[in-house]
Design a protein around this motif. Structure first.
Motif, PDB file in Angstrom:
ATOM      1  N   GLY A  41      22.684   4.362   7.307  1.00  0.00           N
ATOM      2  CA  GLY A  41      22.957   5.716   6.364  1.00  0.00           C
ATOM      3  C   GLY A  41      22.063   5.207   5.104  1.00  0.00           C
ATOM      4  O   GLY A  41      21.304   6.277   4.693  1.00  0.00           O
ATOM      5  N   GLY A  42      22.136   4.171   4.609  1.00  0.00           N
ATOM      6  CA  GLY A  42      21.616   3.817   3.305  1.00  0.00           C
ATOM      7  C   GLY A  42      19.991   3.689   3.462  1.00  0.00           C
ATOM      8  O   GLY A  42      19.208   4.234   2.713  1.00  0.00           O
ATOM      9  N   LEU A  43      19.442   3.311   4.648  1.00  0.00           N
ATOM     10  CA  LEU A  43      18.231   3.495   4.952  1.00  0.00           C
ATOM     11  C   LEU A  43      17.618   4.981   4.992  1.00  0.00           C
ATOM     12  O   LEU A  43      16.626   5.397   4.497  1.00  0.00           O
ATOM     13  N   PRO A  95       0.798  -1.150  -0.057  1.00  0.00           N
ATOM     14  CA  PRO A  95      -0.066  -0.039  -0.036  1.00  0.00           C
ATOM     15  C   PRO A  95       0.796   1.137  -0.030  1.00  0.00           C
ATOM     16  O   PRO A  95       0.432   2.197  -0.582  1.00  0.00           O
ATOM     17  N   LYS A  96       1.931   1.390   0.505  1.00  0.00           N
ATOM     18  CA  LYS A  96       2.745   2.508   0.594  1.00  0.00           C
ATOM     19  C   LYS A  96       4.468   2.249   0.494  1.00  0.00           C
ATOM     20  O   LYS A  96       4.705   0.910   1.108  1.00  0.00           O
ATOM     21  N   PRO A  97       5.032   3.134   0.508  1.00  0.00           N
ATOM     22  CA  PRO A  97       6.466   3.026   0.341  1.00  0.00           C
ATOM     23  C   PRO A  97       7.017   2.402   1.979  1.00  0.00           C
ATOM     24  O   PRO A  97       6.657   2.740   2.808  1.00  0.00           O
ATOM     25  N   ALA A  98       7.790   1.322   1.716  1.00  0.00           N
ATOM     26  CA  ALA A  98       8.205   0.555   3.024  1.00  0.00           C
ATOM     27  C   ALA A  98      10.005   0.148   2.990  1.00  0.00           C
ATOM     28  O   ALA A  98      10.219  -0.221   1.659  1.00  0.00           O
ATOM     29  N   PHE A  99      10.433   0.126   3.960  1.00  0.00           N
ATOM     30  CA  PHE A  99      11.852   0.231   4.144  1.00  0.00           C
ATOM     31  C   PHE A  99      12.314  -0.754   5.287  1.00  0.00           C
ATOM     32  O   PHE A  99      11.569  -0.355   6.264  1.00  0.00           O
ATOM     33  N   ALA A 100      13.309  -1.479   4.946  1.00  0.00           N
ATOM     34  CA  ALA A 100      13.637  -2.297   6.198  1.00  0.00           C
ATOM     35  C   ALA A 100      15.229  -2.285   6.385  1.00  0.00           C
ATOM     36  O   ALA A 100      15.905  -2.188   5.659  1.00  0.00           O
ATOM     37  N   LEU A 101      15.658  -2.436   7.733  1.00  0.00           N
ATOM     38  CA  LEU A 101      16.897  -2.490   8.144  1.00  0.00           C
ATOM     39  C   LEU A 101      16.936  -3.919   8.844  1.00  0.00           C
ATOM     40  O   LEU A 101      16.242  -4.078   9.824  1.00  0.00           O
ATOM     41  N   ILE A 102      17.793  -4.883   8.499  1.00  0.00           N
ATOM     42  CA  ILE A 102      17.958  -6.243   9.269  1.00  0.00           C
ATOM     43  C   ILE A 102      19.159  -6.137   9.873  1.00  0.00           C
ATOM     44  O   ILE A 102      20.074  -6.378   9.287  1.00  0.00           O
ATOM     45  N   ALA A 103      19.231  -6.319  11.272  1.00  0.00           N
ATOM     46  CA  ALA A 103      20.730  -6.387  11.988  1.00  0.00           C
ATOM     47  C   ALA A 103      20.992  -7.780  12.227  1.00  0.00           C
ATOM     48  O   ALA A 103      20.053  -8.821  11.795  1.00  0.00           O
ATOM     49  N   GLY A 104      22.204  -8.031  12.068  1.00  0.00           N
ATOM     50  CA  GLY A 104      22.723  -9.547  12.107  1.00  0.00           C
ATOM     51  C   GLY A 104      23.271  -9.916  11.016  1.00  0.00           C
ATOM     52  O   GLY A 104      23.767 -11.110  10.992  1.00  0.00           O
TER      53      GLY A 104
END
Length: 302
Positions: free
Chosen positions: A283-285, A232-241
């Protein structure tokens, strides 16, 4: 009776009680939350004449609800006392319960999940820094410096990573519509997928940021839910590890990889197939969210 509380209905008029309000941390954070704008109407705890509370103290949640009309509770009690505190709040008719203690036993968390579901109570925990609708209400100990009203939704397993993301986005003029910490426990009341529909439907949220980690399958669950909602809308993720070695014990209790599900590759693959951009660094996120925000502001589809 189902609760009438949804995440975006919370505001500075929502009456909140603090369970454990007479303890050192209860007193401190009750005052900090009130200073932020949360309506703390009282709490429960052992009366301490040597350290009187700045808020009304009640003998039980039932008494507190009857006197104040409280609809939400934050439990600032030790892990060993959390089950009893949640059971008391749930029985008293509290609609939203936030628990913050580290180390709540898994069997206690299972019982909490069962009793809150049976009572149609929203439970955020087992262990979470809390939630905030910036400028309206804060339940927990999120740092004010990382919070500002805006149009970016944040959902996170990690407190500290999300604080850093929030602080950097604020530095570029982007605040949050809501910040909700689900915590890293294996058994919890609110998972990423449970929040997907609320953020998708919220007109005050332009984009969503998910901060996850390897292990568990919440990110995959969220991807499936987001896909069903039609991206439905822009979504962004950062996955640690990303740099964690196989077989090394992680700090979060829920960081378990079973087969391929729960691995970084699995999470990235499913999130990206659901239209969620997965970035390798904070930073990229931040750069990606900024770019999408500029595009949205220009009236174009991201």
């Amino acid at each position: 009776m189902p609760t009438d509380i949804d995440w975006f209905s919370l505001d500075g008029q929502t009456p909140v009680i603090v369970q454990g309000i007479t303890g050192r941390m209860g007193q401190k954070h009750a005052q900090l939350m009130e200073r932020y704008g949360t309506r703390i109407v009282g709490g429960t705890g052992r009366v301490r004449p040597e350290a009187p509370s700045a808020f009304p103290v009640f003998a039980s949640c039932e008494e507190a609800v009857r006197a104040t009309g409280a609809r939400a509770s934050i439990c600032l009690v030790p892990a060993s006392d959390t089950l009893a505190a949640v059971a008391e709040a749930s029985a008293a008719g509290i609609g939203l319960i936030v628990t913050v203690a580290e180390g709540i036993p898994v069997h206690d968390a299972l019982r909490i999940r069962a009793l809150t579901r049976a009572a149609h109570v929203r439970w955020l925990g087992a262990s979470t820094p809390g939630l905030c609708l910036p400028g309206r209400i804060k339940l927990g100990f999120l740092p004010d410096v990382a919070l500002a009203a805006g149009r970016i939704g944040v959902i996170s397993k990690s407190g500290t990573l999300s604080y850093e993301v929030g602080l950097r986005l604020i530095g570029h003029g982007l605040g949050q519509s809501a910040w909700i910490g689900v915590g890293g426990d294996p058994v919890k009341g609110t998972r990423f997928a449970d929040l997907a529909a609320a953020f998708a439907a919220h007109e005050g949220t332009d984009a969503l940021v998910l901060i996850g980690e390897i292990g568990g399958d919440e990110e995959e669950e969220f991807a499936e839910a987001w896909q069903r909602l039609g991206k439905p809308k822009p979504a962004f993720a950062l996955i640690a590890g990303a740099e964690a070695r196989q077989g090394v014990t992680m700090g979060h209790a829920g960081a378990l990889v079973i087969g391929q599900r729960g691995s970084l590759a699995s999470k990235r693959r499913q999130l990206e197939s659901a239209g969620v951009r997965v970035l390798p660094t904070i930073g990229g996120l931040v750069d990606a969210v900024l770019a999408a925000s500029r595009t949205t502001a220009e009236g174009q589809m991201p």
